[in-house]
Design a protein around this motif. Structure first.
Motif, PDB file in Angstrom:
ATOM      1  N   ASP A  10       0.859  -1.179   0.000  1.00  0.00           N
ATOM      2  CA  ASP A  10       0.000   0.000   0.000  1.00  0.00           C
ATOM      3  C   ASP A  10       0.893   1.225   0.000  1.00  0.00           C
ATOM      4  OD1 ASP A  10      -1.970   1.888   0.253  1.00  0.00           O
ATOM      5  OD2 ASP A  10      -2.586   1.300   2.268  1.00  0.00           O
ATOM      6  N   GLU A  11       0.828   2.003  -1.082  1.00  0.00           N
ATOM      7  CA  GLU A  11       1.691   3.173  -1.207  1.00  0.00           C
ATOM      8  C   GLU A  11       1.312   4.282  -0.233  1.00  0.00           C
ATOM      9  OE1 GLU A  11       1.509   4.231  -5.315  1.00  0.00           O
ATOM     10  OE2 GLU A  11       2.546   2.428  -5.952  1.00  0.00           O
ATOM     11  N   LYS A  12       0.147   4.171   0.375  1.00  0.00           N
ATOM     12  CA  LYS A  12      -0.304   5.206   1.294  1.00  0.00           C
ATOM     13  C   LYS A  12       0.107   4.900   2.735  1.00  0.00           C
ATOM     14  CE  LYS A  12      -4.191   6.507  -1.581  1.00  0.00           C
ATOM     15  NZ  LYS A  12      -5.633   6.615  -1.688  1.00  0.00           N
ATOM     16  N   THR A  13       0.751   3.768   2.935  1.00  0.00           N
ATOM     17  CA  THR A  13       1.167   3.394   4.277  1.00  0.00           C
ATOM     18  C   THR A  13       2.129   4.439   4.828  1.00  0.00           C
ATOM     19  OG1 THR A  13       0.939   1.062   3.750  1.00  0.00           O
ATOM     20  CG2 THR A  13       2.278   1.603   5.661  1.00  0.00           C
ATOM     21  N   GLY A  14       1.831   4.936   5.993  1.00  0.00           N
ATOM     22  CA  GLY A  14       2.703   5.913   6.629  1.00  0.00           C
ATOM     23  C   GLY A  14       2.558   7.318   6.084  1.00  0.00           C
ATOM     24  N   LYS A  15       1.614   7.560   5.202  1.00  0.00           N
ATOM     25  CA  LYS A  15       1.416   8.889   4.634  1.00  0.00           C
ATOM     26  C   LYS A  15       0.146   9.492   5.204  1.00  0.00           C
ATOM     27  CE  LYS A  15       3.778   7.980   0.294  1.00  0.00           C
ATOM     28  NZ  LYS A  15       3.667   8.015  -1.163  1.00  0.00           N
ATOM     29  N   LYS A  16       0.112  10.788   5.253  1.00  0.00           N
ATOM     30  CA  LYS A  16      -1.046  11.525   5.755  1.00  0.00           C
ATOM     31  C   LYS A  16      -1.601  12.394   4.629  1.00  0.00           C
ATOM     32  CE  LYS A  16      -0.532  10.286  10.084  1.00  0.00           C
ATOM     33  NZ  LYS A  16      -1.461   9.538  10.825  1.00  0.00           N
ATOM     34  N   ALA A  17      -2.888  12.558   4.618  1.00  0.00           N
ATOM     35  CA  ALA A  17      -3.549  13.398   3.626  1.00  0.00           C
ATOM     36  C   ALA A  17      -3.985  14.712   4.264  1.00  0.00           C
ATOM     37  CB  ALA A  17      -4.762  12.677   3.052  1.00  0.00           C
ATOM     38  N   PHE A  18      -3.973  15.780   3.476  1.00  0.00           N
ATOM     39  CA  PHE A  18      -4.487  17.067   3.930  1.00  0.00           C
ATOM     40  C   PHE A  18      -4.969  17.851   2.720  1.00  0.00           C
ATOM     41  CE2 PHE A  18      -0.073  17.745   2.953  1.00  0.00           C
ATOM     42  CZ  PHE A  18      -0.015  19.013   2.385  1.00  0.00           C
ATOM     43  N   ASN A  19      -5.831  18.820   2.949  1.00  0.00           N
ATOM     44  CA  ASN A  19      -6.373  19.631   1.862  1.00  0.00           C
ATOM     45  C   ASN A  19      -5.469  20.812   1.576  1.00  0.00           C
ATOM     46  OD1 ASN A  19      -8.683  18.044   1.667  1.00  0.00           O
ATOM     47  ND2 ASN A  19      -9.734  19.235   3.236  1.00  0.00           N
ATOM     48  N   VAL A  20      -5.348  21.133   0.299  1.00  0.00           N
ATOM     49  CA  VAL A  20      -4.613  22.313  -0.130  1.00  0.00           C
ATOM     50  C   VAL A  20      -5.501  23.041  -1.123  1.00  0.00           C
ATOM     51  CG1 VAL A  20      -2.555  23.159  -1.327  1.00  0.00           C
ATOM     52  CG2 VAL A  20      -2.390  21.145   0.130  1.00  0.00           C
ATOM     53  N   TYR A  21      -5.693  24.325  -0.899  1.00  0.00           N
ATOM     54  CA  TYR A  21      -6.509  25.135  -1.797  1.00  0.00           C
ATOM     55  C   TYR A  21      -5.585  25.964  -2.668  1.00  0.00           C
ATOM     56  CZ  TYR A  21     -10.132  23.724   1.405  1.00  0.00           C
ATOM     57  OH  TYR A  21     -10.980  22.976   2.161  1.00  0.00           O
ATOM     58  N   VAL A  22      -5.736  25.836  -3.985  1.00  0.00           N
ATOM     59  CA  VAL A  22      -4.882  26.568  -4.918  1.00  0.00           C
ATOM     60  C   VAL A  22      -5.747  27.335  -5.910  1.00  0.00           C
ATOM     61  CG1 VAL A  22      -2.955  24.953  -4.735  1.00  0.00           C
ATOM     62  CG2 VAL A  22      -4.664  24.624  -6.500  1.00  0.00           C
ATOM     63  N   HIS A  23      -5.138  28.338  -6.487  1.00  0.00           N
ATOM     64  CA  HIS A  23      -5.800  29.139  -7.513  1.00  0.00           C
ATOM     65  C   HIS A  23      -6.041  28.247  -8.736  1.00  0.00           C
ATOM     66  CE1 HIS A  23      -6.288  32.269 -10.574  1.00  0.00           C
ATOM     67  NE2 HIS A  23      -6.669  33.049  -9.559  1.00  0.00           N
ATOM     68  N   PRO A  24      -7.155  28.440  -9.443  1.00  0.00           N
ATOM     69  CA  PRO A  24      -7.452  27.597 -10.621  1.00  0.00           C
ATOM     70  C   PRO A  24      -6.342  27.588 -11.669  1.00  0.00           C
ATOM     71  CG  PRO A  24      -9.393  28.874 -10.034  1.00  0.00           C
ATOM     72  CD  PRO A  24      -8.275  29.362  -9.159  1.00  0.00           C
ATOM     73  N   ASP A  25      -5.654  28.731 -11.859  1.00  0.00           N
ATOM     74  CA  ASP A  25      -4.549  28.771 -12.825  1.00  0.00           C
ATOM     75  C   ASP A  25      -3.372  27.919 -12.360  1.00  0.00           C
ATOM     76  OD1 ASP A  25      -5.957  30.428 -14.546  1.00  0.00           O
ATOM     77  OD2 ASP A  25      -5.073  32.271 -13.718  1.00  0.00           O
ATOM     78  N   THR A  26      -3.134  27.918 -11.062  1.00  0.00           N
ATOM     79  CA  THR A  26      -2.066  27.086 -10.509  1.00  0.00           C
ATOM     80  C   THR A  26      -2.377  25.612 -10.733  1.00  0.00           C
ATOM     81  OG1 THR A  26      -1.602  28.751  -8.825  1.00  0.00           O
ATOM     82  CG2 THR A  26      -0.787  26.524  -8.404  1.00  0.00           C
ATOM     83  N   LEU A  27      -3.630  25.254 -10.500  1.00  0.00           N
ATOM     84  CA  LEU A  27      -4.036  23.864 -10.708  1.00  0.00           C
ATOM     85  C   LEU A  27      -3.903  23.477 -12.184  1.00  0.00           C
ATOM     86  CD1 LEU A  27      -5.134  21.280  -9.477  1.00  0.00           C
ATOM     87  CD2 LEU A  27      -7.440  22.177  -9.822  1.00  0.00           C
ATOM     88  N   LYS A  28      -4.272  24.387 -13.073  1.00  0.00           N
ATOM     89  CA  LYS A  28      -4.157  24.122 -14.514  1.00  0.00           C
ATOM     90  C   LYS A  28      -2.692  23.890 -14.892  1.00  0.00           C
ATOM     91  CE  LYS A  28      -6.856  26.545 -17.071  1.00  0.00           C
ATOM     92  NZ  LYS A  28      -7.499  27.624 -17.851  1.00  0.00           N
ATOM     93  N   ASN A  29      -1.795  24.716 -14.360  1.00  0.00           N
ATOM     94  CA  ASN A  29      -0.360  24.552 -14.651  1.00  0.00           C
ATOM     95  C   ASN A  29       0.186  23.268 -14.044  1.00  0.00           C
ATOM     96  OD1 ASN A  29      -0.076  26.892 -16.173  1.00  0.00           O
ATOM     97  ND2 ASN A  29       0.266  28.149 -14.355  1.00  0.00           N
ATOM     98  N   LEU A  30      -0.287  22.931 -12.862  1.00  0.00           N
ATOM     99  CA  LEU A  30       0.128  21.681 -12.225  1.00  0.00           C
ATOM    100  C   LEU A  30      -0.321  20.484 -13.061  1.00  0.00           C
ATOM    101  CD1 LEU A  30       1.372  20.162  -9.844  1.00  0.00           C
ATOM    102  CD2 LEU A  30      -0.822  20.384  -8.681  1.00  0.00           C
ATOM    103  N   ASP A  31      -1.539  20.533 -13.566  1.00  0.00           N
ATOM    104  CA  ASP A  31      -2.046  19.442 -14.393  1.00  0.00           C
ATOM    105  C   ASP A  31      -1.273  19.327 -15.708  1.00  0.00           C
ATOM    106  OD1 ASP A  31      -3.876  18.586 -12.532  1.00  0.00           O
ATOM    107  OD2 ASP A  31      -5.538  19.732 -13.380  1.00  0.00           O
ATOM    108  N   LYS A  32      -0.865  20.467 -16.291  1.00  0.00           N
ATOM    109  CA  LYS A  32      -0.051  20.438 -17.514  1.00  0.00           C
ATOM    110  C   LYS A  32       1.291  19.760 -17.244  1.00  0.00           C
ATOM    111  CE  LYS A  32      -1.825  24.585 -19.792  1.00  0.00           C
ATOM    112  NZ  LYS A  32      -1.497  25.975 -20.193  1.00  0.00           N
ATOM    113  N   LEU A  33       1.921  20.148 -16.134  1.00  0.00           N
ATOM    114  CA  LEU A  33       3.203  19.548 -15.763  1.00  0.00           C
ATOM    115  C   LEU A  33       3.044  18.055 -15.503  1.00  0.00           C
ATOM    116  CD1 LEU A  33       6.188  19.847 -15.108  1.00  0.00           C
ATOM    117  CD2 LEU A  33       5.514  20.476 -12.775  1.00  0.00           C
ATOM    118  N   SER A  34       1.966  17.718 -14.852  1.00  0.00           N
ATOM    119  CA  SER A  34       1.683  16.314 -14.557  1.00  0.00           C
ATOM    120  C   SER A  34       1.551  15.511 -15.845  1.00  0.00           C
ATOM    121  CB  SER A  34       0.403  16.233 -13.728  1.00  0.00           C
ATOM    122  OG  SER A  34       0.129  14.927 -13.356  1.00  0.00           O
TER     123      SER A  34
END
Length: 101
Positions: A50-74
């Protein structure tokens, strides 16, 4: 013509069902529980960790343009958004400098 298409669809479905039954029967012949044949050890495969073992999740709020650029990089790197963000966080944590400003 509609009747012919209907019959072809039925035949395709029957063929898929029969193929699945044959695959299931073939799977019954697979040896399990580390059986040994011809004095050769069984090939062992570990379950995916399980790749999530030992990892924690949390919410991050980003500007829509930042998310668009992140998705392009991804997409360009063929990595998930999560992988890219984790690499960015690791880089920043290892490279930051605190200033007095």
């Amino acid at each position: 013509m509609a009747n012919n298409t209907k019959n072809n669809l039925k035949e395709n479905i029957k063929g898929n069902i029969n193929a699945k039954k044959e695959d299931a029967k073939a799977g019954e012949n697979i040896k399990t529980n580390n059986e040994v044949t011809n004095n050769q050890p069984a090939f062992k495969i570990a379950k995916k960790q399980d790749e999530k073992t030992g990892k924690k999740a949390f919410n991050v709020y980003v500007h829509p343009d930042t998310l668009k650029n992140l998705d392009k990089l991804s997409k360009q790197t063929k990595k998930s958004r999560n992988e890219v963000v984790n690499e960015m966080i690791e880089f920043c944590l290892n490279s930051f400098e605190i200033t007095e400003e």
